[in-house]
Motif scaffolding. Structure first.
Motif, PDB file in Angstrom:
ATOM      1  N   THR A   1      -1.248  14.010  -3.853  1.00 48.49           N
ATOM      2  CA  THR A   1      -1.277  13.241  -4.472  1.00 48.49           C
ATOM      3  C   THR A   1      -1.907  12.314  -3.214  1.00 48.49           C
ATOM      4  N   VAL A   2      -2.985  11.169  -4.137  1.00 45.39           N
ATOM      5  CA  VAL A   2      -3.222   9.700  -3.012  1.00 45.39           C
ATOM      6  C   VAL A   2      -2.011   8.758  -3.022  1.00 45.39           C
ATOM      7  N   VAL A   3      -1.765   8.366  -1.596  1.00 38.27           N
ATOM      8  CA  VAL A   3      -1.013   6.877  -1.481  1.00 38.27           C
ATOM      9  C   VAL A   3      -2.049   5.474  -0.790  1.00 38.27           C
ATOM     10  N   THR A   4      -2.878   4.418  -1.480  1.00 37.90           N
ATOM     11  CA  THR A   4      -3.711   3.809  -0.881  1.00 37.90           C
ATOM     12  C   THR A   4      -2.943   2.041  -0.642  1.00 37.90           C
ATOM     13  N   ILE A   5      -2.834   1.640   1.190  1.00 36.33           N
ATOM     14  CA  ILE A   5      -2.564   0.708   0.834  1.00 36.33           C
ATOM     15  C   ILE A   5      -3.603  -0.477   1.098  1.00 36.33           C
ATOM     16  N   TYR A   6      -3.630  -1.745   0.794  1.00 37.62           N
ATOM     17  CA  TYR A   6      -4.294  -2.840   0.557  1.00 37.62           C
ATOM     18  C   TYR A   6      -3.192  -4.248   0.928  1.00 37.62           C
ATOM     19  N   VAL A   7      -3.896  -4.369   2.441  1.00 38.92           N
ATOM     20  CA  VAL A   7      -3.171  -6.088   2.383  1.00 38.92           C
ATOM     21  C   VAL A   7      -3.379  -6.893   1.775  1.00 38.92           C
TER      22      VAL A   7
ATOM     23  N   GLU B   1     -11.980  -2.471   2.889  1.00 38.05           N
ATOM     24  CA  GLU B   1     -11.285  -1.005   3.122  1.00 38.05           C
ATOM     25  C   GLU B   1     -10.181  -1.066   2.931  1.00 38.05           C
ATOM     26  N   PRO B   2      -9.182   0.149   3.097  1.00 36.22           N
ATOM     27  CA  PRO B   2      -7.901  -0.116   2.527  1.00 36.22           C
ATOM     28  C   PRO B   2      -7.370   0.051   3.990  1.00 36.22           C
ATOM     29  N   THR B   3      -6.302  -0.376   4.017  1.00 38.97           N
ATOM     30  CA  THR B   3      -5.624  -0.843   5.445  1.00 38.97           C
ATOM     31  C   THR B   3      -5.023   0.916   5.793  1.00 38.97           C
ATOM     32  N   LEU B   4      -4.321   1.710   4.871  1.00 38.19           N
ATOM     33  CA  LEU B   4      -4.115   3.061   4.716  1.00 38.19           C
ATOM     34  C   LEU B   4      -4.258   3.838   3.607  1.00 38.19           C
ATOM     35  N   THR B   5      -5.037   5.080   3.977  1.00 39.66           N
ATOM     36  CA  THR B   5      -5.093   6.173   3.009  1.00 39.66           C
ATOM     37  C   THR B   5      -4.284   7.994   3.317  1.00 39.66           C
ATOM     38  N   ALA B   6      -3.453   7.756   2.854  1.00 46.08           N
ATOM     39  CA  ALA B   6      -2.910   9.260   2.783  1.00 46.08           C
ATOM     40  C   ALA B   6      -3.623   9.974   1.901  1.00 46.08           C
ATOM     41  N   ALA B   7      -3.124  11.455   2.283  1.00 50.66           N
ATOM     42  CA  ALA B   7      -2.799  11.824   1.343  1.00 50.66           C
ATOM     43  C   ALA B   7      -2.539  12.745   1.871  1.00 50.66           C
ATOM     44  N   HIS B   8      -1.764  14.131   0.320  1.00 48.46           N
ATOM     45  CA  HIS B   8      -0.843  16.087   0.845  1.00 48.46           C
ATOM     46  C   HIS B   8      -1.438  16.318  -0.439  1.00 48.46           C
TER      47      HIS B   8
ATOM     48  N   GLN C   1      -5.678   8.323   7.022  1.00 48.02           N
ATOM     49  CA  GLN C   1      -7.016   7.257   8.113  1.00 48.02           C
ATOM     50  C   GLN C   1      -6.696   5.884   7.392  1.00 48.02           C
ATOM     51  N   PRO C   2      -7.062   5.127   8.556  1.00 51.04           N
ATOM     52  CA  PRO C   2      -6.998   5.489   9.686  1.00 51.04           C
ATOM     53  C   PRO C   2      -4.774   5.348  10.851  1.00 51.04           C
ATOM     54  N   CYS C   3      -4.871   5.855  11.459  1.00 48.12           N
ATOM     55  CA  CYS C   3      -4.399   6.561  12.573  1.00 48.12           C
ATOM     56  C   CYS C   3      -2.509   5.676  13.057  1.00 48.12           C
ATOM     57  N   GLY C   4      -3.621   3.973  12.758  1.00 51.26           N
ATOM     58  CA  GLY C   4      -2.989   3.175  12.947  1.00 51.26           C
ATOM     59  C   GLY C   4      -3.289   2.302  14.745  1.00 51.26           C
ATOM     60  N   PRO C   5      -2.709   1.691  15.542  1.00 53.31           N
ATOM     61  CA  PRO C   5      -1.740   0.340  14.625  1.00 53.31           C
ATOM     62  C   PRO C   5      -1.951   0.271  13.574  1.00 53.31           C
ATOM     63  N   TYR C   6      -1.133  -0.410  12.838  1.00 50.94           N
ATOM     64  CA  TYR C   6      -0.990  -1.455  12.009  1.00 50.94           C
ATOM     65  C   TYR C   6      -0.623  -2.723  11.377  1.00 50.94           C
ATOM     66  N   ALA C   7      -1.570  -3.893  11.237  1.00 52.11           N
ATOM     67  CA  ALA C   7      -1.095  -4.816  11.711  1.00 52.11           C
ATOM     68  C   ALA C   7       0.438  -5.435  10.389  1.00 52.11           C
ATOM     69  N   THR C   8       1.521  -6.203  10.581  1.00 51.81           N
ATOM     70  CA  THR C   8       2.410  -7.063   9.731  1.00 51.81           C
ATOM     71  C   THR C   8       1.329  -8.093   8.317  1.00 51.81           C
ATOM     72  N   ALA C   9       1.976  -7.996   7.553  1.00 48.00           N
ATOM     73  CA  ALA C   9       1.616  -8.923   6.618  1.00 48.00           C
ATOM     74  C   ALA C   9       2.539  -9.375   5.229  1.00 48.00           C
ATOM     75  N   SER C  10       2.149 -10.368   4.878  1.00 46.07           N
ATOM     76  CA  SER C  10       3.555 -11.216   4.447  1.00 46.07           C
ATOM     77  C   SER C  10       3.309 -10.120   2.588  1.00 46.07           C
ATOM     78  N   GLU C  11       1.772  -9.347   2.162  1.00 45.28           N
ATOM     79  CA  GLU C  11       1.518  -9.264   0.961  1.00 45.28           C
ATOM     80  C   GLU C  11       0.857  -7.985   1.003  1.00 45.28           C
ATOM     81  N   ALA C  12       0.788  -6.685   0.388  1.00 43.73           N
ATOM     82  CA  ALA C  12       0.716  -5.537   0.370  1.00 43.73           C
ATOM     83  C   ALA C  12       0.772  -5.184  -1.272  1.00 43.73           C
ATOM     84  N   THR C  13      -0.606  -4.300  -1.518  1.00 46.79           N
ATOM     85  CA  THR C  13      -1.007  -3.388  -3.104  1.00 46.79           C
ATOM     86  C   THR C  13      -0.726  -2.181  -2.904  1.00 46.79           C
TER      87      THR C  13
END
Length: 260
Positions: free
Chosen positions: A133-139, A150-157, A180-192
C-alpha cells in the motif's frame, strides 16, 4: 526473444510437465477425488480455499489440494491467507520447506497445532509481500497524481490488500517500512493524498483513494474520494501548527475511524 520471454517459456514447460505427471489435475478429476459438484468447486475457488493454474488456456488444480489424509480444513484456511500471491507462487510456497517453519513444509506443519499456528503467521507475512500500500502526498491540489514534481512524502507498507484501506494507509504512514524523504516536512495550506496498491513485479499501481486537504486557521478540511465513485467530506479537524504530513496522518486516522 527477451529474457522475460525465456522465463515464461521455462515456466510453461514446467507447468506442462506437472500436468503430465499428475501434479496438476483437470477440474473433473479434482472434483472426482473430493466428490464435489461443479457448484461446490466454484464456491471453493471463489473463497480461495483452492486455486487454479492455467496451462495452455486450461485451468488445472494442484493435486496436493485434494490429498486425502491431510487436514484439508486447515490446508484450505492457509490457501485463503495466501490469496494475494499469484497461484503458481502459492503452490510453490505450499510444496517447499521453509526455515521459518523449522525446515518443514506447510503440509507437514498442518499436523500439529503449534506448528499450524506458526504456519498461519508465516503465511500472512508471505502473502503481504505481494502487495504494497503506497501513500503519496503532494503539496497543492491535483485531480490525478502529477508526474512532473516530486512528492512531499512517499510511504509504503507491505500488508494484505484485504485489510481495510484506511488501516493500510495509516500503517504505511506509521510503519517506517519505507518512508521517503524522512523529514522535516513543511507546513502548507493545501495538499493532495493518493493511496494505491502496488502489486509485486511490473504490474502498474492500482489507485484506491484520493484526499483533498485544505488547512485554514489551524483547522483541516478534507474531501475523500474512493475508487472515483464515492465522495464524502470529513468533519473539520483542529491541527494547530503541524506540518503537512502530520495533518494528513490526522485525516487518515479520522477516515479509518469512520470506516470501521
Amino acid at each position: 526473444m527477451t529474457f522475460w520471454d525465456e522465463i515464461e517459456q521455462q515456466a510453461l514447460a514446467a507447468r506442462r510437465k506437472m500436468v503430465r505427471s499428475g501434479e496438476l489435475l483437470g477440474e473433473d478429476e479434482f472434483r472426482e477425488r473430493l466428490r464435489l459438484s461443479e457448484s461446490q468447486l466454484a464456491r471453493m475457488l471463489q473463497r480461495g480455499d483452492v486455486f487454479a493454474i492455467e496451462v495452455d488456456g486450461v485451468a488445472y488444480l494442484p493435486a496436493l489440494l485434494a490429498t486425502l489424509g491431510l487436514d484439508l480444513r486447515r490446508l484450505y484456511s492457509i490457501c485463503r491467507i495466501l490469496v494475494p500471491a499469484p497461484p503458481s507462487c502459492r503452490l510453490g510456497y505450499l510444496s517447499s520447506r521453509h526455515a521459518n517453519l523449522g525446515g518443514i513444509s506447510p503440509l507437514e506443519a498442518l499436523r500439529e497445532e503449534r506448528q499450524y499456528r506458526l504456519l498461519r503467521q508465516m503465511a500472512r507475512a508471505y502473502a503481504a509481500e505481494w502487495v504494497r500500500t503506497v501513500v503519496t502526498i503532494y503539496v497543492g491540489s491535483y485531480e490525478v497524481e502529477p508526474r512532473d514534481i516530486e512528492p512531499t512524502l512517499t510511504a509504503a507498507h507491505e500488508v494484505d490488500p484485504r485489510v481495510n484501506l484506511w488501516m493500510r494507509a495509516e500503517d504505511a504512514l506509521l510503519s517506517g517500512g519505507y518512508i521517503q524523504p524522512c523529514g522535516p516536512y513543511a507546513t502548507a495550506s493545501e495538499a493532495t493524498v493518493f493511496v494505491s496498491r502496488q502489486p509485486a513485479g511490473q504490474a502498474p499501481p492500482i489507485p484506491e483513494a484520493r484526499i483533498a486537504v485544505s488547512i485554514v486557521d489551524g483547522v483541516a478540511h478534507a474531501n475523500v474520494v474512493c475508487h472515483e465513485v464515492s465522495t464524502y467530506k470529513l468533519d473539520a479537524i483542529r491541527v494547530a501548527d503541524e506540518d503537512i504530513v502530520g495533518v494528513v496522518l490526522h485525516v487518515v486516522v479520522a477516515v479509518r475511524k469512520l470506516s470501521l
